[in-house]
Design a protein around this motif. Structure first.
Motif, PDB file in Angstrom:
ATOM      1  N   ARG A 128       0.836  -1.195   0.000  1.00  0.00           N
ATOM      2  CA  ARG A 128       0.000   0.000   0.000  1.00  0.00           C
ATOM      3  C   ARG A 128       0.878   1.254   0.000  1.00  0.00           C
ATOM      4  NH1 ARG A 128      -1.588  -3.472   3.823  1.00  0.00           N
ATOM      5  NH2 ARG A 128      -1.069  -2.136   5.595  1.00  0.00           N
ATOM      6  N   PRO A 129       1.342   1.672  -1.179  1.00  0.00           N
ATOM      7  CA  PRO A 129       2.198   2.864  -1.247  1.00  0.00           C
ATOM      8  C   PRO A 129       1.395   4.144  -1.033  1.00  0.00           C
ATOM      9  CG  PRO A 129       1.759   2.058  -3.448  1.00  0.00           C
ATOM     10  CD  PRO A 129       1.159   1.050  -2.499  1.00  0.00           C
ATOM     11  N   TYR A 130       2.084   5.196  -0.614  1.00  0.00           N
ATOM     12  CA  TYR A 130       1.402   6.465  -0.340  1.00  0.00           C
ATOM     13  C   TYR A 130       2.371   7.642  -0.471  1.00  0.00           C
ATOM     14  CZ  TYR A 130       3.622   5.751   4.232  1.00  0.00           C
ATOM     15  OH  TYR A 130       4.535   5.520   5.234  1.00  0.00           O
ATOM     16  N   LEU A 131       1.792   8.818  -0.625  1.00  0.00           N
ATOM     17  CA  LEU A 131       2.500  10.093  -0.513  1.00  0.00           C
ATOM     18  C   LEU A 131       2.022  10.767   0.764  1.00  0.00           C
ATOM     19  CD1 LEU A 131       2.145  11.466  -4.160  1.00  0.00           C
ATOM     20  CD2 LEU A 131       4.178  10.409  -3.160  1.00  0.00           C
ATOM     21  N   ASN A 132       2.909  11.494   1.435  1.00  0.00           N
ATOM     22  CA  ASN A 132       2.461  12.240   2.602  1.00  0.00           C
ATOM     23  C   ASN A 132       3.210  13.559   2.712  1.00  0.00           C
ATOM     24  OD1 ASN A 132       4.930  11.299   3.440  1.00  0.00           O
ATOM     25  ND2 ASN A 132       4.189  10.200   5.234  1.00  0.00           N
ATOM     26  N   ALA A 133       2.601  14.489   3.413  1.00  0.00           N
ATOM     27  CA  ALA A 133       3.201  15.809   3.620  1.00  0.00           C
ATOM     28  C   ALA A 133       2.592  16.422   4.862  1.00  0.00           C
ATOM     29  CB  ALA A 133       2.977  16.710   2.408  1.00  0.00           C
ATOM     30  N   GLY A 134       3.381  17.246   5.548  1.00  0.00           N
ATOM     31  CA  GLY A 134       2.877  17.865   6.759  1.00  0.00           C
ATOM     32  C   GLY A 134       3.703  19.059   7.177  1.00  0.00           C
ATOM     33  N   GLY A 167       7.044  13.262   1.682  1.00  0.00           N
ATOM     34  CA  GLY A 167       7.615  11.925   1.702  1.00  0.00           C
ATOM     35  C   GLY A 167       6.854  10.940   0.848  1.00  0.00           C
ATOM     36  N   PHE A 168       7.408   9.756   0.791  1.00  0.00           N
ATOM     37  CA  PHE A 168       6.847   8.643   0.035  1.00  0.00           C
ATOM     38  C   PHE A 168       7.106   7.386   0.849  1.00  0.00           C
ATOM     39  CE2 PHE A 168       7.731   5.196  -3.097  1.00  0.00           C
ATOM     40  CZ  PHE A 168       6.455   5.084  -3.628  1.00  0.00           C
ATOM     41  N   GLY A 169       6.127   6.491   0.909  1.00  0.00           N
ATOM     42  CA  GLY A 169       6.325   5.285   1.699  1.00  0.00           C
ATOM     43  C   GLY A 169       5.350   4.199   1.301  1.00  0.00           C
ATOM     44  N   ALA A 170       5.343   3.125   2.072  1.00  0.00           N
ATOM     45  CA  ALA A 170       4.433   2.011   1.820  1.00  0.00           C
ATOM     46  C   ALA A 170       4.258   1.210   3.097  1.00  0.00           C
ATOM     47  CB  ALA A 170       4.958   1.121   0.704  1.00  0.00           C
ATOM     48  N   ASP A 171       3.040   0.704   3.282  1.00  0.00           N
ATOM     49  CA  ASP A 171       2.750  -0.258   4.339  1.00  0.00           C
ATOM     50  C   ASP A 171       2.681  -1.643   3.702  1.00  0.00           C
ATOM     51  OD1 ASP A 171       2.570   1.781   6.194  1.00  0.00           O
ATOM     52  OD2 ASP A 171       0.414   2.039   5.877  1.00  0.00           O
ATOM     53  N   PHE A 172       3.105  -2.667   4.452  1.00  0.00           N
ATOM     54  CA  PHE A 172       3.202  -4.011   3.904  1.00  0.00           C
ATOM     55  C   PHE A 172       2.354  -4.989   4.715  1.00  0.00           C
ATOM     56  CE2 PHE A 172       7.304  -1.840   3.357  1.00  0.00           C
ATOM     57  CZ  PHE A 172       7.379  -1.804   1.968  1.00  0.00           C
ATOM     58  N   GLY A 173       1.855  -6.030   4.028  1.00  0.00           N
ATOM     59  CA  GLY A 173       1.155  -7.109   4.706  1.00  0.00           C
ATOM     60  C   GLY A 173      -0.341  -6.932   4.752  1.00  0.00           C
ATOM     61  N   LEU A 174      -1.034  -8.019   5.119  1.00  0.00           N
ATOM     62  CA  LEU A 174      -2.493  -8.032   5.180  1.00  0.00           C
ATOM     63  C   LEU A 174      -3.027  -8.089   6.609  1.00  0.00           C
ATOM     64  CD1 LEU A 174      -3.188 -10.484   2.211  1.00  0.00           C
ATOM     65  CD2 LEU A 174      -3.458  -7.999   2.227  1.00  0.00           C
TER      66      LEU A 174
END
Length: 220
Positions: A128-134, A167-174
């Protein structure tokens, strides 16, 4: 050390970008109805183990899903900051020495932001990749370098300002309870007070750094 860090950074970026090349390929030959997307708990809390060319750090975060695409978050971290001109070596007894270093500097940013999930329908839910900013307030603690590490906090000086990151990231797994992820971010801080003095006579009123963070947490 910086060469190794740069190699690790390139490898991680390649691993993140690789799935995007197969986005179209996953659709070829699909005849069965698509599975509905997995529904994950709306809340997440955990810790970040952070690495940069300035040193190591640790943080904590809280995230709340708004819908399947967007989530709001708040995070706080404590990281070491170093001047790009610092050169550290070890003496005969194994003690680190940095010529010209005046203070140890630690950053404590508090960030409020939004996260946007990418390729929700194209990629499987275990990636589940994503972009984030804050943005948010940022604080700094400087302690004299010529005083023993723990004792030096008696002479600590505080600075404050504002900053943020993208930033850029991802969460892994179910898993619906455990959260594991990886993120990359570029963080910037601008001080409204005197600034910090890493090296003697060199006062910095702004600091930027690139971080790699391993995320471990819980969803509920």
């Amino acid at each position: 050390q910086r060469v190794v860090y740069n190699k690790v950074k390139r490898i991680i970026i390649i691993l993140f970008l690789l799935p995007t090349f197969f986005v179209s390929a996953q659709k070829i030959g699909e005849m069965a109805p698509e599975k509905p997307p997995a529904v994950f708990p709306p809340y997440a809390w955990g810790v970040d183990l952070m690495f940069s060319d300035g040193g190591f750090g640790i943080g904590t975060f809280f995230r709340r899903s708004i819908n399947t695409k967007f989530a709001g978050f708040v995070d706080f971290s404590f990281t070491e900051s170093k001047n790009s001109r610092e050169f550290e070596y070890y003496d005969y007894w194994g003690r680190p020495i940095s010529v010209g270093k005046e203070n140890r500097v630690f950053l404590l940013p508090l960030t409020f932001g939004l996260q946007y999930r990418l390729f929700e329908k194209e990629l499987s839910d275990n990636l589940r990749p994503y972009l984030n900013a804050g943005v948010g307030p940022s604080f700094a603690i400087s302690t004299p370098y010529n005083v023993e590490f723990f004792n030096s906090f008696k002479y600590a000086k505080f600075q404050y300002g504002f900053g943020g990151y993208i930033g850029f990231g991802a969460d892994f797994g179910l898993s619906k309870t455990n959260l594991i992820g990886l993120s990359l971010k570029y963080q910037y801080t601008k001080f409204v007070t005197d600034g910090v003095e890493h090296m003697k006579g060199q006062i910095k009123t702004e600091i930027s750094a690139f971080y790699i963070a391993i995320k471990v947490g819980l969803m509920f």
